[in-house]
Design an enzyme around this catalytic site. Structure first.
Site, PDB file in Angstrom:
ATOM      1  N   ALA A 266       0.849  -1.198   0.000  1.00  0.00           N
ATOM      2  CA  ALA A 266       0.000   0.000   0.000  1.00  0.00           C
ATOM      3  C   ALA A 266       0.880   1.241   0.000  1.00  0.00           C
ATOM      4  O   ALA A 266       1.967   1.242   0.591  1.00  0.00           O
ATOM      5  CB  ALA A 266      -0.874   0.010   1.242  1.00  0.00           C
TER       6      ALA A 266
ATOM      7  N   GLY B 105       0.337  -5.176   0.668  1.00  0.00           N
ATOM      8  CA  GLY B 105      -0.759  -5.228  -0.306  1.00  0.00           C
ATOM      9  C   GLY B 105      -0.291  -5.794  -1.651  1.00  0.00           C
ATOM     10  O   GLY B 105      -1.085  -6.360  -2.398  1.00  0.00           O
TER      11      GLY B 105
ATOM     12  N   GLU C 236      -0.508  -9.411  -1.262  1.00  0.00           N
ATOM     13  CA  GLU C 236      -1.947  -9.752  -1.281  1.00  0.00           C
ATOM     14  C   GLU C 236      -2.497  -9.685  -2.709  1.00  0.00           C
ATOM     15  O   GLU C 236      -3.318 -10.508  -3.113  1.00  0.00           O
ATOM     16  CB  GLU C 236      -2.708  -8.815  -0.333  1.00  0.00           C
ATOM     17  CG  GLU C 236      -2.365  -9.112   1.123  1.00  0.00           C
ATOM     18  CD  GLU C 236      -2.825  -8.042   2.108  1.00  0.00           C
ATOM     19  OE1 GLU C 236      -2.636  -6.853   1.825  1.00  0.00           O
ATOM     20  OE2 GLU C 236      -3.377  -8.416   3.162  1.00  0.00           O
TER      21      GLU C 236
ATOM     22  N   GLU D 274       3.608  -5.330   7.242  1.00  0.00           N
ATOM     23  CA  GLU D 274       2.746  -4.319   7.870  1.00  0.00           C
ATOM     24  C   GLU D 274       3.062  -4.125   9.346  1.00  0.00           C
ATOM     25  O   GLU D 274       2.945  -3.025   9.883  1.00  0.00           O
ATOM     26  CB  GLU D 274       1.265  -4.726   7.722  1.00  0.00           C
ATOM     27  CG  GLU D 274       0.715  -4.644   6.306  1.00  0.00           C
ATOM     28  CD  GLU D 274       0.902  -5.917   5.487  1.00  0.00           C
ATOM     29  OE1 GLU D 274       1.750  -6.772   5.856  1.00  0.00           O
ATOM     30  OE2 GLU D 274       0.208  -6.060   4.464  1.00  0.00           O
TER      31      GLU D 274
HETATM   32  N1  CO8 Z   1       4.474   3.322  -0.052  1.00  0.00           N
HETATM   33  C1  CO8 Z   1       4.911   4.532  -0.481  1.00  0.00           C
HETATM   34  N2  CO8 Z   1       6.170   4.728  -0.947  1.00  0.00           N
HETATM   35  C2  CO8 Z   1       6.993   3.663  -0.987  1.00  0.00           C
HETATM   36  C3  CO8 Z   1       6.599   2.371  -0.558  1.00  0.00           C
HETATM   37  C4  CO8 Z   1       5.261   2.224  -0.077  1.00  0.00           C
HETATM   38  N3  CO8 Z   1       4.794   1.039   0.330  1.00  0.00           N
HETATM   39  N4  CO8 Z   1       7.636   1.513  -0.713  1.00  0.00           N
HETATM   40  C5  CO8 Z   1       8.652   2.249  -1.227  1.00  0.00           C
HETATM   41  N5  CO8 Z   1       8.263   3.523  -1.405  1.00  0.00           N
HETATM   42  C6  CO8 Z   1       9.068   4.642  -1.952  1.00  0.00           C
HETATM   43  C7  CO8 Z   1      10.110   5.129  -0.959  1.00  0.00           C
HETATM   44  O1  CO8 Z   1       9.534   6.078  -0.079  1.00  0.00           O
HETATM   45  C8  CO8 Z   1      11.152   5.739  -1.886  1.00  0.00           C
HETATM   46  O2  CO8 Z   1      10.692   7.013  -2.296  1.00  0.00           O
HETATM   47  P1  CO8 Z   1      11.727   8.287  -2.259  1.00  0.00           P
HETATM   48  O3  CO8 Z   1      12.751   7.927  -3.308  1.00  0.00           O
HETATM   49  O4  CO8 Z   1      10.858   9.439  -2.637  1.00  0.00           O
HETATM   50  O5  CO8 Z   1      12.297   8.327  -0.892  1.00  0.00           O
HETATM   51  C9  CO8 Z   1      11.093   4.830  -3.115  1.00  0.00           C
HETATM   52  O6  CO8 Z   1       9.830   4.161  -3.042  1.00  0.00           O
HETATM   53  C10 CO8 Z   1      12.183   3.770  -3.127  1.00  0.00           C
HETATM   54  O7  CO8 Z   1      12.123   3.073  -1.906  1.00  0.00           O
HETATM   55  P2  CO8 Z   1      13.402   2.879  -0.936  1.00  0.00           P
HETATM   56  O8  CO8 Z   1      14.345   4.030  -1.099  1.00  0.00           O
HETATM   57  O9  CO8 Z   1      12.903   2.607   0.430  1.00  0.00           O
HETATM   58  O10 CO8 Z   1      14.041   1.573  -1.604  1.00  0.00           O
HETATM   59  P3  CO8 Z   1      14.923   0.454  -0.897  1.00  0.00           P
HETATM   60  O11 CO8 Z   1      15.436  -0.394  -2.005  1.00  0.00           O
HETATM   61  O12 CO8 Z   1      15.892   1.072   0.049  1.00  0.00           O
HETATM   62  O13 CO8 Z   1      13.871  -0.401   0.002  1.00  0.00           O
HETATM   63  C11 CO8 Z   1      11.799  -1.566   0.439  1.00  0.00           C
HETATM   64  C12 CO8 Z   1      12.856  -1.121  -0.608  1.00  0.00           C
HETATM   65  C13 CO8 Z   1      12.432  -2.585   1.421  1.00  0.00           C
HETATM   66  C14 CO8 Z   1      10.648  -2.221  -0.302  1.00  0.00           C
HETATM   67  C15 CO8 Z   1      11.334  -0.324   1.239  1.00  0.00           C
HETATM   68  O14 CO8 Z   1      10.955   0.701   0.311  1.00  0.00           O
HETATM   69  C16 CO8 Z   1      10.137  -0.591   2.116  1.00  0.00           C
HETATM   70  O15 CO8 Z   1      10.290  -1.145   3.178  1.00  0.00           O
HETATM   71  N6  CO8 Z   1       8.921  -0.192   1.670  1.00  0.00           N
HETATM   72  C17 CO8 Z   1       7.720  -0.326   2.435  1.00  0.00           C
HETATM   73  C18 CO8 Z   1       7.212  -1.765   2.411  1.00  0.00           C
HETATM   74  C19 CO8 Z   1       5.976  -1.903   3.269  1.00  0.00           C
HETATM   75  O16 CO8 Z   1       5.992  -1.661   4.457  1.00  0.00           O
HETATM   76  N7  CO8 Z   1       4.871  -2.349   2.652  1.00  0.00           N
HETATM   77  C20 CO8 Z   1       3.626  -2.565   3.327  1.00  0.00           C
HETATM   78  C21 CO8 Z   1       2.779  -1.346   3.291  1.00  0.00           C
HETATM   79  S1  CO8 Z   1       1.271  -1.522   4.240  1.00  0.00           S
HETATM   80  C22 CO8 Z   1       0.269  -2.478   3.274  1.00  0.00           C
HETATM   81  O17 CO8 Z   1       0.644  -2.917   2.219  1.00  0.00           O
HETATM   82  C23 CO8 Z   1      -1.149  -2.708   3.771  1.00  0.00           C
HETATM   83  C24 CO8 Z   1      -2.011  -3.282   2.681  1.00  0.00           C
HETATM   84  C25 CO8 Z   1      -3.445  -2.864   2.843  1.00  0.00           C
HETATM   85  C26 CO8 Z   1      -4.279  -3.045   1.579  1.00  0.00           C
HETATM   86  C27 CO8 Z   1      -3.878  -2.201   0.384  1.00  0.00           C
HETATM   87  C28 CO8 Z   1      -4.889  -1.209  -0.028  1.00  0.00           C
HETATM   88  C29 CO8 Z   1      -4.536  -0.434  -1.314  1.00  0.00           C
END
Ligand code: CO8
Length: 257
Positions: A65, A108, A111, A131
């Site tokens: 998400a 997500g 999922e 999450e």
């Molecule tokens: N949401 C928004 N932005 C994101 C997300 C995300 N989930 N994941 C990555 N990004 C963005 C980062 O903020 C970054 O942006 P910027 O360059 O502007 O800072 C860009 O993408 C690149 O990401 P990273 O620099 O963090 O890249 P890395 O290679 O260092 O790390 C990771 C990659 C490990 C994937 C890391 O980005 C991360 O941990 N992301 C979040 C993963 C996460 O927690 N996902 C779960 C989210 S909650 C969820 O999914 C609930 C689902 C509910 C249903 C969905 C309804 C639509």
């Protein structure tokens, strides 16, 4: 239809949908999810399309998400706007969806992958439900679908620690159909989709429906459901064509009727 967050191509008999928010690793905002569902529903209504492929980029199928968008949501918004109803529409897509998955497949995104019917993964794919790391829990089927797919203990570990697993581990636990090198995952998904696209479309549709029914029903009820779909297929022209082609030792020419 125009889309802002996905690329959609009709290559009959295949419908191809590519998540396209590269700057945020294909994070799912609600607009993207709505577009995916709209595109799949449009392909369901397009007689030329028989199988869908849902994919992302080599780096990310989807990192989950969009945390920026989600962080602003209130329970009242989520209830009043009924945004998660998109997932119910996704569950009702009738034509098969092959997931061609690579890189981050998280939250997500995992999922969404689990809503596909078959998953081809690249060696670089990582599956996780992180999450818990941001103070929430899976909310779009992760606790249910992951548990039914890989079992209680593995699902519990993934969901409570947030630690992702590799594509090979996912393959071992039955979360993906197979793992291929990153250069090959899309082509492998395409070959499989084309193979399915040659089968009788009504049979494919009713078979998918019956397999998915097994998630929701006790065995007896599921068997009844299967039998009704099986009987129904005896009313199709494709059933007669399929059996005739077999006896005449030629390929069947299915029409979806
Ligand atoms: N949401 C928004 N932005 C994101 C997300 C995300 N989930 N994941 C990555 N990004 C963005 C980062 O903020 C970054 O942006 P910027 O360059 O502007 O800072 C860009 O993408 C690149 O990401 P990273 O620099 O963090 O890249 P890395 O290679 O260092 O790390 C990771 C990659 C490990 C994937 C890391 O980005 C991360 O941990 N992301 C979040 C993963 C996460 O927690 N996902 C779960 C989210 S909650 C969820 O999914 C609930 C689902 C509910 C249903 C969905 C309804 C639509």
């Amino acid at each position: 239809m125009t889309y802002n967050n996905i690329l959609v191509e009709a290559h009959p008999p295949l419908g191809i949908i590519r998540l396209n928010r590269p700057k945020v690793l294909n994070a799912l905002n609600f607009e993207l999810l709505r577009e995916v569902v709209d595109a799949l529903e449009a392909f369901d209504n397009d007689e030329r399309i028989r199988v869908n492929i849902l994919t992302g980029s080599d780096d990310a199928f989807s990192a989950g998400a969009d945390i920026k968008e989600l962080s602003e949501a209130t329970p009242v918004d989520l209830i009043n706007e009924n945004k998660f109803a998109l997932w119910d529409r996704l569950k009702k897509i009738a034509k098969p969806i092959i997931g061609a998955v690579s890189g981050h497949t998280l939250g997500g995104g995992c999922e969404l992958a689990m809503n596909c019917d078959i998953i081809i993964a690249s060696e670089t794919a990582r599956f996780g439900q992180p999450e818990i790391n941001i103070g929430i829990m899976p909310g779009a089927g992760g606790t249910q679908r992951l548990t039914r797919t890989i079992g209680k203990f593995r699902a519990m570990e993934m969901i409570l620690t947030g630690q992702p697993i590799t594509a090979r581990e996912a393959e071992k636990h039955g979360l993906v159909n197979r793992v291929v090198p990153v250069e090959a995952y899309f082509e492998e998904a395409r070959k499989l989709a084309l193979q399915i696209a040659q089968k009788a479309p009504v049979a494919v549709r009713l078979a998918k429906e019956a397999v998915l029914k097994s998630f929701d029903t006790p065995l007896d009820e599921g068997l009844q459901f299967e039998r009704r779909n099986f009987y129904l297929l005896f009313s199709t022209e494709d059933m007669k064509e399929g059996m005739k082609a077999f006896t005449e030792k030629r390929p069947a020419n299915f029409k979806g009727r």
